[in-house]
Structure formats: C-alpha cells, structure tokens
Design an enzyme around this catalytic site. Structure first.
Site, PDB file in Angstrom:
ATOM      1  N   ASP A   1      12.334 -45.616  -7.322  1.00 50.06           N
ATOM      2  CA  ASP A   1      13.492 -45.158  -6.542  1.00 50.06           C
ATOM      3  C   ASP A   1      14.786 -45.390  -7.307  1.00 50.06           C
ATOM      4  O   ASP A   1      15.702 -44.581  -7.270  1.00 50.06           O
ATOM      5  CB  ASP A   1      13.570 -45.913  -5.206  1.00 50.06           C
ATOM      6  CG  ASP A   1      12.447 -45.500  -4.268  1.00 50.06           C
ATOM      7  OD1 ASP A   1      11.641 -44.626  -4.665  1.00 50.06           O
ATOM      8  OD2 ASP A   1      12.376 -46.061  -3.165  1.00 50.06           O
TER       9      ASP A   1
ATOM     10  N   GLU B   1      -5.573 -28.601  11.855  1.00 47.57           N
ATOM     11  CA  GLU B   1      -4.389 -29.356  11.404  1.00 47.57           C
ATOM     12  C   GLU B   1      -3.966 -30.287  12.538  1.00 47.57           C
ATOM     13  O   GLU B   1      -4.238 -29.987  13.696  1.00 47.57           O
ATOM     14  CB  GLU B   1      -3.201 -28.404  11.155  1.00 47.57           C
ATOM     15  CG  GLU B   1      -3.401 -27.413  10.050  1.00 47.57           C
ATOM     16  CD  GLU B   1      -2.327 -26.311  10.086  1.00 47.57           C
ATOM     17  OE1 GLU B   1      -1.257 -26.503  10.688  1.00 47.57           O
ATOM     18  OE2 GLU B   1      -2.602 -25.247   9.517  1.00 47.57           O
TER      19      GLU B   1
ATOM     20  N   LYS C   1      -1.543 -31.647  15.354  1.00 50.26           N
ATOM     21  CA  LYS C   1      -0.431 -31.040  16.092  1.00 50.26           C
ATOM     22  C   LYS C   1       0.704 -32.047  16.139  1.00 50.26           C
ATOM     23  O   LYS C   1       0.624 -33.071  16.814  1.00 50.26           O
ATOM     24  CB  LYS C   1      -0.852 -30.646  17.508  1.00 50.26           C
ATOM     25  CG  LYS C   1       0.271 -29.918  18.240  1.00 50.26           C
ATOM     26  CD  LYS C   1      -0.196 -29.277  19.522  1.00 50.26           C
ATOM     27  CE  LYS C   1       0.826 -28.283  20.057  1.00 50.26           C
ATOM     28  NZ  LYS C   1       2.152 -28.838  20.285  1.00 50.26           N
TER      29      LYS C   1
ATOM     30  N   GLU D   1       7.434 -28.251  11.346  1.00 53.95           N
ATOM     31  CA  GLU D   1       7.793 -29.183  12.400  1.00 53.95           C
ATOM     32  C   GLU D   1       8.672 -30.279  11.824  1.00 53.95           C
ATOM     33  O   GLU D   1       8.293 -30.921  10.842  1.00 53.95           O
ATOM     34  CB  GLU D   1       6.487 -29.793  12.927  1.00 53.95           C
ATOM     35  CG  GLU D   1       6.520 -30.163  14.353  1.00 53.95           C
ATOM     36  CD  GLU D   1       6.498 -28.947  15.288  1.00 53.95           C
ATOM     37  OE1 GLU D   1       6.291 -27.815  14.825  1.00 53.95           O
ATOM     38  OE2 GLU D   1       6.725 -29.171  16.485  1.00 53.95           O
TER      39      GLU D   1
END
Ligand code: IVH
Length: 613
Positions: free
Chosen positions: A35, A114, A116, A173
C-alpha cells in the site's frame, strides 16, 4: 525531447502503472506492491499534475475524488430497462423455473450461479473505454446520475483496459463491506449521529450524497454482474460477459459458478448459504441465470423481470415476538434513541431482547404500538431491527408511544434541529450525558484509563466524586476507599491507570474531549494539521476547514466547542493536573499498520484487550 514532453511521458507512465496496480488489486486480487508503494506512486502523480494542471485528463486515477458538491441529481433514462428478479424460496419453486427453462430451450443449457448481493444497483456507462456516466436503477426506466460519487469507488476504473467495446453499459451492485459498515456506525455513534440500519442503507445513503467527498470517505465497493447495451464486441453468454468484465478491468465476484442440474444448483445454494456469515459483505441469496444469451432471448421477459434469471433467496433471519416497551436512551451528545424492548425470541440462533429503532421517523413509519406483534430481523451480524408490525394481530389494547418532549433522564428540553433526524437533550448538565462523556473520555482509544468504565463512573458521579473530566485527576485513595465495594487493590490499580493516562498524545486528547462530529479519525487529522493544542484551540472556523476532511458542519461544531469559556477552563484544569501532550507523531509506531490480527485464547501476561490495543 522537450521537458514538457518528458513530463507528459512521466505522467502517462504513472497513470498506466497505477491503473495496472488497481487492476491487480481489485480484479485479480493479487497485488504485487505494498500500500505504501502504491501511495507513493499516487502522490507522485498528484504532484506532477498539480505542477502541470493542463496535463490533467478526466480519466486520470487522481480524478476519482475532488468534484464539487451538486445542488441535486440529474435524472437519467436507461437505454435499456434495468429489470428486477423474481424470487423463489425452496426447491419446488426453483424446479418450476428450471422446468420452464427446459421446456423453452431444450435440455442442453448451462446456468450461472452468483451470490445475490445486498446492495444498490448501478449502471456504469463506458464510451470508448472511458467512464462517462453512472446512474442508480431508480424505477428501472429512470434513475439518478451519480457519476461523481461512483467515480470515488476504488474498484471502479475510470478507464477500461484491453480490447474494450465502443459502448459498454456494465451493471453491478454497490456494497459496503461489513467491517467498513461497523466502523462507519461506530464513528457515527461517537459523533452523536444517527446510525445506519444495515450496510445496504449505508451504501445507498452514501451514493445519494450531493458532496462526493462524503462518498469518497465511505469505502464503497462494487461487483459487476450484468449488462445493458454493448456495442462493438460479440459476447454470447453470461460466463463470457463475466470473463470479459475482468479483462476490461471491472471487478466481478469469484464465487460465480457454471452449474447444470437442479441438484448442482441446490448444492451451490447450500454452499453459499454456509459461507454467508463469513463473507466480508452481505448477501441474501443466490442469483441463477441461464448462461447463453441466445437462450435468454428465447425465454424473454415478463412484467419487469426476465424469465431467464431468478433469485433463490436464503431464509431470512426473522422472528415474531411481542413489543413490551419502547425505551429511550440518551447518548453522549444528548441524542435520544428509541430502543424496542422485546419478549425474548431466538432469531437465526441468537436470542434477541432489544432492537434498534433509530429515530422518530422510523418509529412513525412503522406505527409501532406497545403490545404489538412484530417481525424482528437480523441481517448477518448487524444490530437486530424491527421489520414490521403484524397489524392483523392487534386487539385494540395496544398503546401508542409519543417521542418524549423532555429528556427521560434529566427532564430537560428535547429539540429536533431542522434538517436533522435526531432529537437531542440540550441540557449540558444531563447526568446521562455526563456519565457517557466521562466514559468516552476514559475509554481505550481516548485517555485509556483502564478500569474506569461505566459502572464506576456511575458510582463516582452519584457520590459527587466526579462531574467534570478534570475531577478524575483529583480522585485519591482516601475518598475511593470510603465507597462500598471499592477494595484496596482495585483502588491502587485505578489510581495508577489515571496517573499513566496523563502521558498522552494530542490526537487522543482531542478525541477524548468529545466534540460533536469529531471522531477518532478527525481527531488524528486535526492533531496532525495543527500540531499543538494551542493552535487547535485558537483556530477559526475558516482555519479549521483547511484541515483534511473537515467540512462546514464539523468546523462549526469545533468552533462552538472551542469558543465556549467553560470548555476552555476545563481544558486548562486538565493541563494543570499534569496532562502532557506529545504532539506531531502518530500515537504509536506504524509498523503494524494495515495488518489484521485476530487474537483468541488466553495469553500468559496480557488480557485480550491489552494485546489488541
Ligand atoms: S442480475 C435481470 N445479478 O438484484 C437481471 N442482479 O431484484 C438483474 N442483484 O436490482 C441483474 N446481485 O441489482 C443480478 N448477482 C446478481 C445480483 C443482482 C444482486 C440485484 C440487482 C437487481 C436486483 C433484482
């Protein structure tokens, strides 16, 4: 080569590098640099772009944050309707779907399973590989343009990679990881702000912020799962689409799987349900899609949902019980929160006696009455919630509840500021607020006075031993030993802990003061920005706003606090009692930063809390 060309080349190289690392991190889940190294590249690019503002392009990774706040969101009409899914809850209902698939397309077809995701649907529009627009689903036809906020999501690339199509509408999503949700709510509780009921509401609330800086701070995430219009490439199935998403640099979920028979689907469903609690994000079922796009077309769409896909939902962690009472608890900053007191009920294996109700609006929306039969829901490890009232069960004897106009603890006046959802007791001498502020002051991440928890604070305040922070430093053995149940060893320990707490750091001290809206992170940034207590206390609202992540609301709250004479006197007293503030440096060496440790079992010399801290 002219120096301008040189700089351009440098900038382009840096951008490419950063994009590549983003891709490795978010899509492949295989970062190859730390990072810190990543931050360094990023900082280098920012510097170069600052020095050469003409060379900033819209698709630069630095352009993810920093847009101006909007007045309102523009409406966006989706080129293709964003459909919903029909739900099934058991194998029989699933079989009906499966049979229809078989009857329409024949027996040779694949299904993609997949998770949900329990989040918020968005559409990302890429033209010539550049993100030009992002919109919420809305009613499926028209959503809202939330491009600025979506750009701040780290896993959303501003530019696609590889052989991307001319036009791509990727749908997915937006979610908030469970851990980030917990941190966000802990911060909000600390700041006296109302809590979010669940990660989905928090994600939705963040995407609907007009100021993109807020969304940027919320650490949202995204999984792509479907498509709108695509022009300029031939993709023939859901499995190819997911693969292509990954190649273009869009994040997909690794749990997607090709399935064939109903029994394979059933085992997939059970396997994902088993994993549900341990996943870092919330899901509420699996989605099953007929793989081939040709088959999908044959199956078509009815009433806003496709025939080629179905959501197979997990059984909700729900229980039905009686609402015994509504209690009102008063927080450190005076915020009054209603709490549902329930007849104990087991929900998803856990006994629930209390459930959060957030605020008056929610209380009204539910139209809760004491004696009501209510549905209680637990989602993952989130606070249980009252979901709804079973109105049919009412007998007429239920009692409505008024939000108190006076504080349930001190009887002081309760106000609701315009534009705020919370009610507050505005009496600064309210015992509930005093106990909670003292508890906050002494807490581990603030002054870290070990052993000074709520129980002792209540006893000490009731016995008039302490009322203000500085009174803690006047406690002595003689007075403590006079109290019932206070033994010699614990007294000694407590006094030693109080003494130790005098050596602290500026960020901890600022945090300990409990200024509304100043959580741990803000305190750290303020300490770093101002470097000394004096500079912090004397800063004007304008100067405060120059500190990182401090907006108008926070600056006003700090200034209100630091211009109050009583507060200044109290701070002065604390310093007189010997509190010493180390400044400048972060509160601990940063060698463990970014690492996650899980501590279990017992340790020979430390308690688990000590080891964690
Ligand atoms: S596919 C018609 N895949 O569920 C196809 N949707 O009730 C719909 N959702 O608004 C999109 N996880 O946002 C698809 N793996 C997934 C999903 C998913 C969650 C949401 C989606 C949609 C809602 C449908």
């Amino acid at each position: 080569m002219s120096s301008e060309k040189n700089i351009l080349l440098k900038i382009e190289t840096l951008k490419e590098k950063i994009r590549e690392h983003n891709y490795r991190y978010y899509v492949l889940d295989e970062p190859i640099i730390s990072d810190e190294q990543y931050d360094k590249l990023f900082a280098e690019l920012i510097t170069l772009e600052k020095e050469n503002p003409k060379l900033i392009t819209a698709d630069s990774p630095t352009q993810k944050v920093g847009g101006q706040p909007l007045d309102k969101f523009k409406k966006y009409r989706h080129r293709e309707m964003m459909l919903g899914l029909q739900n099934v809850y058991n194998t029989d209902e699933l079989s009906e779907f499966y049979l229809r698939w078989q009857n329409t397309v024949g027996s040779d077809f694949n299904v993609i399973g997949e998770p949900k995701f329990d989040g918020l649907a968005v559409e990302l529009v890429y033209e010539e590989g550049v993100l030009v627009m992002a919109a919420t689903r809305g009613d499926g036809e028209t959503g809202e343009e939330v491009t600025q906020n979506v750009k701040t999501i780290r896993s959303v690339p501003l530019k696609l990679r590889g052989h991307f199509p001319k036009l791509l509408e990727a749908r997915g999503e937006i979610i908030l990881m469970k851990d980030d949700f917990k941190k966000l709510n802990a911060d909000r509780a600390g700041n006296g702000e109302p809590l979010f009921a669940n990660p989905r509401n928090a994600a939705a609330g963040s995407i609907r912020q007009l100021d993109p800086c807020i969304a940027a701070r919320r650490k949202l995430d995204l999984f792509c799962h479907s498509r709108g219009k695509i022009e300029g490439t031939k993709i023939t199935s859901q499995s190819e689409l997911l693969q292509a998403f990954r190649e273009w640099g869009l994040r997909t979920n690794p749990l997607a799987r090709k399935l064939k028979t109903t029994s394979e689907i059933q085992s997939y469903f059970e396997e994902i349900e088993q994993k549900r609690e341990s996943l870092p994000y919330e899901i509420d079922g699996v989605v099953l899609k007929v793989d081939s796009f040709r088959h999908q077309e044959e199956l078509g769409t009815v009433a806003r949902s496709p025939r080629w896909a179905v959501a197979y939902k997990f059984k909700a962690h729900e229980g039905i019980t009686e609402l015994l009472d509504i209690a009102f608890s008063v927080g450190r900053t005076g915020v009054i929160t209603p709490v549902a007191m329930l007849k104990p009920v087991v929900v998803g294996g856990v006994e629930v006696r209390r459930a959060g109700l957030h605020n008056e609006d929610q209380l009204k929306a539910l139209d809760l009455r004491i004696g009501d039969t209510v549905v209680v829901k637990r989602a993952g490890d989130v606070i249980p919630e009252v979901q709804s009232v079973i109105v049919q069960k009412r007998t007429g004897r239920e009692k409505t509840v008024q939000f108190p106009r006076n504080c349930p603890v001190c009887d002081g006046k309760v106000v609701r500021e315009p534009g705020e959802a919370a009610h507050r007791c505005i009496n600064m001498a309210c015992p509930a607020q005093i106990v909670k502020s003292l508890k906050h002051f002494a807490s581990k991440r603030a002054m870290n006075i070990e052993g000074l928890g709520e129980r002792w604070i209540e006893i000490f305040t009731q016995n008039h031993l302490i009322q203000h922070f500085s009174d803690i430093y006047d406690l002595d053995a003689k007075r403590l030993l006079k109290l019932e149940r206070q033994g010699e060893t614990s007294t000694e320990k407590l006094l030693a802990a109080i003494e130790r707490s005098k050596q602290t750091t500026l960020d901890r001290f600022i945090y300990a003061l409990g200024v509304p809206f100043v959580g741990e992170r803000t305190a750290e940034l303020l300490a770093r920005h101002f470097g000394s207590l004096e500079k912090f206390l004397n800063a004007s609202e304008e100067e405060l706003r120059h500190a990182e992540e401090v907006g108008a609301k926070v600056a006003a709250s700090i200034r209100q606090f630091t211009s109050n004479k009583k507060n200044l006197k109290e701070i002065d007293l604390l310093l007189q009692k010997g509190i010493q503030l180390e400044t400048g440096e972060p509160k601990s060496p940063q060698t463990l930063k970014g690492k996650t440790f899980v501590i279990t079992g017992t340790l020979p010399t430390l308690s688990r809390d000590q080891a964690e801290s």
